[in-house]
Write an enzyme that holds these catalytic residues in place. Structure first.
Site: not given
Length: 245
Positions: A91, A118, A156, A171
């Site tokens: 993150p 953690e 993709r 896209d």
């Protein structure tokens, strides 16, 4: 392309990687993958891959030894001098983007590190990985789901995978803008009509309409994308007209 996935939960990837476009990409040999349980590389007699943090604190931290040894092993399997991109799902990482997916799609070998607990021993970050990626400003129980998202966005884009080579470049985000609205048959559904311009057969007008709608959708939903987009004078005038309406 070959992708190695270092994870404590290899079974999580079976469904995602063996259905739909990901399965087709493997069938056409656009990419191959291997899941590696890095617990198999620990030197701990109790098969531990984590330990308590120095300095105290909550949770457990992934130890460097199993990760370093697992990466060394999968690199040796490829028998190439070209260094892989070693991607840490975290993150704290760089937000993943279409541009990042396009960049990674040029590589021959990707290694994903999917952690739990953690966090990671900092030496993994500073001495092993080449990229840290995040799929959003939230915390998951592990890096597996994030790795699946990034892999799908990359695979993709490999040549031939989507079948139509014109699909990916149009896209959302590939052009820097959100994609324009799309319609298909029937022409009239419960009183909801397809825009006349799309039925006109005039390709120049259709393309102009699509560009304007792409700008409109971006302005309404993601105006932040326009901050660094090289707008033409005509596009600036179109956006100004939107603001005045």
């Amino acid at each position: 392309m070959h992708i190695d996935i270092l994870t404590l939960f290899p079974a999580m990837f079976d469904g995602v990687l063996n259905t739909s476009i990901m399965k087709r990409a493997q069938d056409m040999e656009a990419f191959s993958y291997q899941t590696v349980n890095f617990r198999d590389y620990t030197e701990s007699k109790h098969l531990k891959v984590d330990d308590t943090p120095y300095g105290g604190g909550a949770g457990m931290v992934l130890s460097p030894q199993p990760i370093f040894d697992a990466v060394e092993h999968v690199q040796a399997q490829q028998q190439t001098n070209k260094q892989p991109r070693i991607i840490l799902m975290c993150p704290q990482g760089e937000p993943h983007s279409q541009q990042k997916a396009e960049e990674l799609a040029e590589e021959e070998h990707l290694i994903f590190l999917c952690g739990h607990y953690e966090g990671y021993d900092e030496r993994i970050r500073t001495h092993l990985v080449t990229d840290e990626l995040s799929i959003g400003d939230y915390v998951l129980t592990g890096g597996e789901l994030g790795a699946m998202v990034v892999m799908d966005s990359v695979v993709r884009l490999l040549p031939g995978v989507l079948g139509n080579e014109a699909s990916a470049p149009k896209d959302s985000f590939s052009t820097g803008l959100l994609e324009h609205p799309q319609y298909t048959k029937p022409r009239n559904y419960k009183g909801m009509e397809v825009p006349d311009v799309l039925l006109s057969g005039n390709h120049a007008n259709i393309e102009k309409w699509r560009q304007q709608q792409s700008l409109k959708r971006t302005y309404e939903r993601r105006p932040d994308l326009l901050a660094n987009y090289p707008l033409t004078d005509e596009q600036k005038a179109w956006i100004k007209s939107l603001k005045n309406n």
